[in-house]
Scaffold this active site. Structure first.
Site, PDB file in Angstrom:
ATOM      1  CG  ASP A 116      36.263   3.192 -22.698  1.00  0.00           C
ATOM      2  OD1 ASP A 116      36.775   3.553 -21.614  1.00  0.00           O
ATOM      3  OD2 ASP A 116      35.918   3.990 -23.583  1.00  0.00           O
ATOM      4  CB  ILE A 117      40.668   2.023 -19.382  1.00  0.00           C
ATOM      5  CG1 ILE A 117      40.748   3.396 -20.021  1.00  0.00           C
ATOM      6  CG2 ILE A 117      41.797   1.128 -19.776  1.00  0.00           C
ATOM      7  CD1 ILE A 117      41.918   4.198 -19.481  1.00  0.00           C
ATOM      8  CG  ASN A 162      31.649  11.251 -27.412  1.00  0.00           C
ATOM      9  OD1 ASN A 162      30.446  11.413 -27.499  1.00  0.00           O
ATOM     10  ND2 ASN A 162      32.197  10.489 -26.478  1.00  0.00           N
ATOM     11  N   GLY A 172      32.203  16.386 -26.594  1.00  0.00           N
ATOM     12  CA  GLY A 172      32.689  15.564 -25.494  1.00  0.00           C
ATOM     13  C   GLY A 172      33.859  14.674 -25.839  1.00  0.00           C
ATOM     14  CD  GLN A 173      37.314  13.446 -30.849  1.00  0.00           C
ATOM     15  OE1 GLN A 173      36.746  14.317 -31.522  1.00  0.00           O
ATOM     16  NE2 GLN A 173      38.176  12.593 -31.359  1.00  0.00           N
ATOM     17  CG  HIS A 196      37.324   6.927 -30.040  1.00  0.00           C
ATOM     18  ND1 HIS A 196      38.060   8.085 -30.104  1.00  0.00           N
ATOM     19  CD2 HIS A 196      36.470   7.095 -29.006  1.00  0.00           C
ATOM     20  CE1 HIS A 196      37.672   8.914 -29.153  1.00  0.00           C
ATOM     21  NE2 HIS A 196      36.698   8.338 -28.467  1.00  0.00           N
TER      22      HIS A 196
HETATM   23  P1  AMP Z   1      35.892  10.168 -25.997  1.00  0.00           P
HETATM   24  O1  AMP Z   1      37.095  10.786 -26.650  1.00  0.00           O
HETATM   25  O2  AMP Z   1      35.140  11.113 -25.110  1.00  0.00           O
HETATM   26  O3  AMP Z   1      34.957   9.512 -26.983  1.00  0.00           O
HETATM   27  O4  AMP Z   1      36.348   9.042 -25.017  1.00  0.00           O
HETATM   28  C1  AMP Z   1      37.617   8.461 -25.021  1.00  0.00           C
HETATM   29  C2  AMP Z   1      37.495   7.129 -24.367  1.00  0.00           C
HETATM   30  O5  AMP Z   1      38.765   6.510 -24.398  1.00  0.00           O
HETATM   31  C3  AMP Z   1      37.038   7.170 -22.900  1.00  0.00           C
HETATM   32  O6  AMP Z   1      35.841   6.402 -22.764  1.00  0.00           O
HETATM   33  C4  AMP Z   1      38.211   6.550 -22.143  1.00  0.00           C
HETATM   34  O7  AMP Z   1      37.798   5.727 -21.082  1.00  0.00           O
HETATM   35  C5  AMP Z   1      38.896   5.739 -23.236  1.00  0.00           C
HETATM   36  N1  AMP Z   1      40.310   5.520 -23.043  1.00  0.00           N
HETATM   37  C6  AMP Z   1      41.261   6.441 -22.785  1.00  0.00           C
HETATM   38  N2  AMP Z   1      42.463   5.879 -22.672  1.00  0.00           N
HETATM   39  C7  AMP Z   1      42.286   4.552 -22.888  1.00  0.00           C
HETATM   40  C8  AMP Z   1      43.152   3.420 -22.926  1.00  0.00           C
HETATM   41  N3  AMP Z   1      44.479   3.538 -22.719  1.00  0.00           N
HETATM   42  N4  AMP Z   1      42.611   2.205 -23.153  1.00  0.00           N
HETATM   43  C9  AMP Z   1      41.291   2.073 -23.360  1.00  0.00           C
HETATM   44  N5  AMP Z   1      40.418   3.093 -23.374  1.00  0.00           N
HETATM   45  C10 AMP Z   1      40.907   4.321 -23.123  1.00  0.00           C
END
Ligand code: AMP
Ligand code: ZN
Length: 111
Positions: free
Chosen positions: A30-31, A86, A92-93, A99
């Site tokens: 995760d970034i 999420n 919170g997605q 993922h």
């Molecule tokens: P969520 O949809 O709330 O479960 O979270 C989406 C996750 O994707 C977050 O923790 C972001 O930090 C992560 N994220 C978004 N863009 C990228 C990316 N390009 N590379 C890695 N992680 C990412």
């Protein structure tokens, strides 16, 4: 899904810090990590969320969950880890490509 960031990562069009790749799944860091180790596992096929899965996704969901402890152990989380999915705006997605977050290794309790 041409405008989906995780589809683009799965297609190699956007770089990631890869943890694992096979024919159906990709795992990458995760970034914005919430713990010292924080990666996510995605199916290469686009499905927006857990709420959009059906019987056709049974095998892929099982494969993701079986892969999680294996990769976690490889990244030093043999003592345990957390998994988060999420689902939907109310859950919170932020990225609407299914993922499973896998994280651990200390730090503040994120949830
Ligand atoms: P969520 O949809 O709330 O479960 O979270 C989406 C996750 O994707 C977050 O923790 C972001 O930090 C992560 N994220 C978004 N863009 C990228 C990316 N390009 N590379 C890695 N992680 C990412
Ligand atoms: Zn996608």
């Amino acid at each position: 899904m041409s405008d989906c960031i995780f589809c683009k990562i799965a297609a190699g069009e956007i770089p990631c810090r890869k943890v694992h790749e096979d024919d159906e799944l990709l795992a990458f860091h995760d970034i914005r990590p919430v713990a010292p180790v924080h990666f996510m596992i995605i199916p290469k096929v686009h499905v927006a969320s857990l709420a959009d899965c059906d019987e056709a996704h049974r095998d892929i969901l099982g494969r993701i969950l079986l892969l999680a402890p294996r990769l976690a152990a490889e990244l030093g989380l043999g003592n345990g880890f957390r998994t988060v999915i999420n689902t939907g705006p109310g859950g919170g997605q932020e990225v609407f490509h299914l993922h499973v977050h896998v994280f651990g290794g200390g730090g503040p309790r994120p949830l």
